[in-house]
Motif scaffolding. Structure first.
Motif, PDB file in Angstrom:
ATOM      1  N   ASP A  78       0.839  -1.205   0.000  1.00  0.00           N
ATOM      2  CA  ASP A  78       0.000   0.000   0.000  1.00  0.00           C
ATOM      3  C   ASP A  78       0.874   1.254   0.000  1.00  0.00           C
ATOM      4  N   ARG A  79       1.901   1.231   0.820  1.00  0.00           N
ATOM      5  CA  ARG A  79       2.819   2.369   0.929  1.00  0.00           C
ATOM      6  C   ARG A  79       3.573   2.602  -0.379  1.00  0.00           C
ATOM      7  N   ALA A  80       4.047   1.505  -0.994  1.00  0.00           N
ATOM      8  CA  ALA A  80       4.761   1.612  -2.271  1.00  0.00           C
ATOM      9  C   ALA A  80       3.832   2.122  -3.370  1.00  0.00           C
ATOM     10  N   LEU A  81       2.613   1.612  -3.388  1.00  0.00           N
ATOM     11  CA  LEU A  81       1.637   2.054  -4.384  1.00  0.00           C
ATOM     12  C   LEU A  81       1.348   3.546  -4.229  1.00  0.00           C
ATOM     13  N   TRP A  92      -0.169  -9.592  -9.583  1.00  0.00           N
ATOM     14  CA  TRP A  92      -0.445 -10.377 -10.784  1.00  0.00           C
ATOM     15  C   TRP A  92       0.361 -11.672 -10.748  1.00  0.00           C
ATOM     16  N   HIS A  93      -0.327 -12.795 -10.904  1.00  0.00           N
ATOM     17  CA  HIS A  93       0.306 -14.116 -10.825  1.00  0.00           C
ATOM     18  C   HIS A  93       0.351 -14.787 -12.187  1.00  0.00           C
ATOM     19  N   CYS A  94       1.393 -15.594 -12.397  1.00  0.00           N
ATOM     20  CA  CYS A  94       1.528 -16.414 -13.596  1.00  0.00           C
ATOM     21  C   CYS A  94       2.352 -17.642 -13.206  1.00  0.00           C
ATOM     22  N   PRO A  95       2.570 -18.559 -14.128  1.00  0.00           N
ATOM     23  CA  PRO A  95       3.345 -19.755 -13.786  1.00  0.00           C
ATOM     24  C   PRO A  95       4.783 -19.468 -13.319  1.00  0.00           C
ATOM     25  N   TYR A  96       5.316 -18.300 -13.619  1.00  0.00           N
ATOM     26  CA  TYR A  96       6.707 -17.986 -13.280  1.00  0.00           C
ATOM     27  C   TYR A  96       6.855 -17.247 -11.958  1.00  0.00           C
ATOM     28  N   ASP A 145       4.416  -7.739  -8.027  1.00  0.00           N
ATOM     29  CA  ASP A 145       3.704  -6.987  -6.983  1.00  0.00           C
ATOM     30  C   ASP A 145       2.841  -5.881  -7.579  1.00  0.00           C
ATOM     31  N   LEU A 146       3.454  -5.036  -8.393  1.00  0.00           N
ATOM     32  CA  LEU A 146       2.729  -3.915  -8.995  1.00  0.00           C
ATOM     33  C   LEU A 146       3.116  -3.777 -10.457  1.00  0.00           C
ATOM     34  N   ILE A 147       2.132  -3.580 -11.297  1.00  0.00           N
ATOM     35  CA  ILE A 147       2.382  -3.217 -12.689  1.00  0.00           C
ATOM     36  C   ILE A 147       1.808  -1.819 -12.847  1.00  0.00           C
ATOM     37  N   MET A 148       2.679  -0.896 -13.206  1.00  0.00           N
ATOM     38  CA  MET A 148       2.316   0.515 -13.271  1.00  0.00           C
ATOM     39  C   MET A 148       2.582   1.047 -14.675  1.00  0.00           C
ATOM     40  N   ARG A 149       1.918   2.136 -15.007  1.00  0.00           N
ATOM     41  CA  ARG A 149       2.203   2.835 -16.255  1.00  0.00           C
ATOM     42  C   ARG A 149       2.728   4.218 -15.888  1.00  0.00           C
ATOM     43  N   LEU A 150       3.835   4.580 -16.534  1.00  0.00           N
ATOM     44  CA  LEU A 150       4.413   5.912 -16.369  1.00  0.00           C
ATOM     45  C   LEU A 150       4.664   6.442 -17.770  1.00  0.00           C
ATOM     46  N   GLY A 151       3.822   7.362 -18.203  1.00  0.00           N
ATOM     47  CA  GLY A 151       3.917   7.834 -19.583  1.00  0.00           C
ATOM     48  C   GLY A 151       3.605   6.689 -20.524  1.00  0.00           C
ATOM     49  N   ASP A 152       4.528   6.405 -21.440  1.00  0.00           N
ATOM     50  CA  ASP A 152       4.321   5.321 -22.395  1.00  0.00           C
ATOM     51  C   ASP A 152       5.005   4.022 -21.975  1.00  0.00           C
ATOM     52  N   VAL A 205       8.232  -4.993  -4.747  1.00  0.00           N
ATOM     53  CA  VAL A 205       8.199  -4.240  -3.487  1.00  0.00           C
ATOM     54  C   VAL A 205       8.888  -5.082  -2.417  1.00  0.00           C
ATOM     55  N   LYS A 206       9.858  -4.486  -1.745  1.00  0.00           N
ATOM     56  CA  LYS A 206      10.573  -5.180  -0.674  1.00  0.00           C
ATOM     57  C   LYS A 206      10.573  -4.318   0.580  1.00  0.00           C
ATOM     58  N   PHE A 207      10.200  -4.933   1.693  1.00  0.00           N
ATOM     59  CA  PHE A 207      10.189  -4.242   2.986  1.00  0.00           C
ATOM     60  C   PHE A 207      11.068  -4.991   3.969  1.00  0.00           C
ATOM     61  N   ARG A 208      11.847  -4.257   4.709  1.00  0.00           N
ATOM     62  CA  ARG A 208      12.609  -4.796   5.819  1.00  0.00           C
ATOM     63  C   ARG A 208      12.528  -3.791   6.964  1.00  0.00           C
ATOM     64  N   LYS A 209      12.400  -4.298   8.166  1.00  0.00           N
ATOM     65  CA  LYS A 209      12.326  -3.416   9.342  1.00  0.00           C
ATOM     66  C   LYS A 209      13.642  -2.696   9.575  1.00  0.00           C
ATOM     67  N   THR A 210      14.751  -3.390   9.315  1.00  0.00           N
ATOM     68  CA  THR A 210      16.073  -2.821   9.601  1.00  0.00           C
ATOM     69  C   THR A 210      17.016  -3.099   8.434  1.00  0.00           C
ATOM     70  N   GLN A 211      18.199  -2.562   8.549  1.00  0.00           N
ATOM     71  CA  GLN A 211      19.261  -2.751   7.554  1.00  0.00           C
ATOM     72  C   GLN A 211      19.997  -4.076   7.773  1.00  0.00           C
TER      73      GLN A 211
END
Length: 114
Positions: free
Chosen positions: A13-16, A31-35, A39-46, A53-59
């Protein structure tokens, strides 16, 4: 598809929200497929952006960036190619990542494959 873990859902949600603020438009989510899953498919211009998306609490253990392994990157690339093929799309695209580290601002890594 719903994420089973509330932390994962919140990270996506935060990344979106971040990508929408940058001018991207949502095309697909989880979006799921056999492979694998994209996480997100976005359009930016063309361009279509296939976003991991990757989240970790710490480094610890390298943080969010370290969790994108060569194997994960290969699955993401195969999944993106499959998406383009089944949707008969011939458009510019790239593989991106949004890294979330604790409460720090999101880090948008563009063009993971260089």
């Amino acid at each position: 598809m719903k994420l089973n873990h509330p932390t994962g859902q919140a990270a996506e949600d935060r990344a979106l929200a971040f990508l929408l603020e940058q001018g991207c438009e949502l095309v697909e989510r989880n979006w799921h497929c056999p492979y694998g899953e994209i996480d997100l498919i976005m359009r930016l211009g063309d361009k279509l952006l296939f976003v991991e998306v990757k989240f970790r609490k710490t480094q610890a253990f390298g943080g969010a960036a370290y969790s994108i392994t060569p194997n994960k990157l290969a699955k993401l690339q195969r999944s993106a190619e499959y998406y383009l093929q089944i949707n008969q799309l011939n458009t510019a695209c790239r593989l991106d990542a949004v890294l979330l580290q604790g409460t720090a601002s999101p880090q948008w890594i563009t063009n993971l494959t260089g």
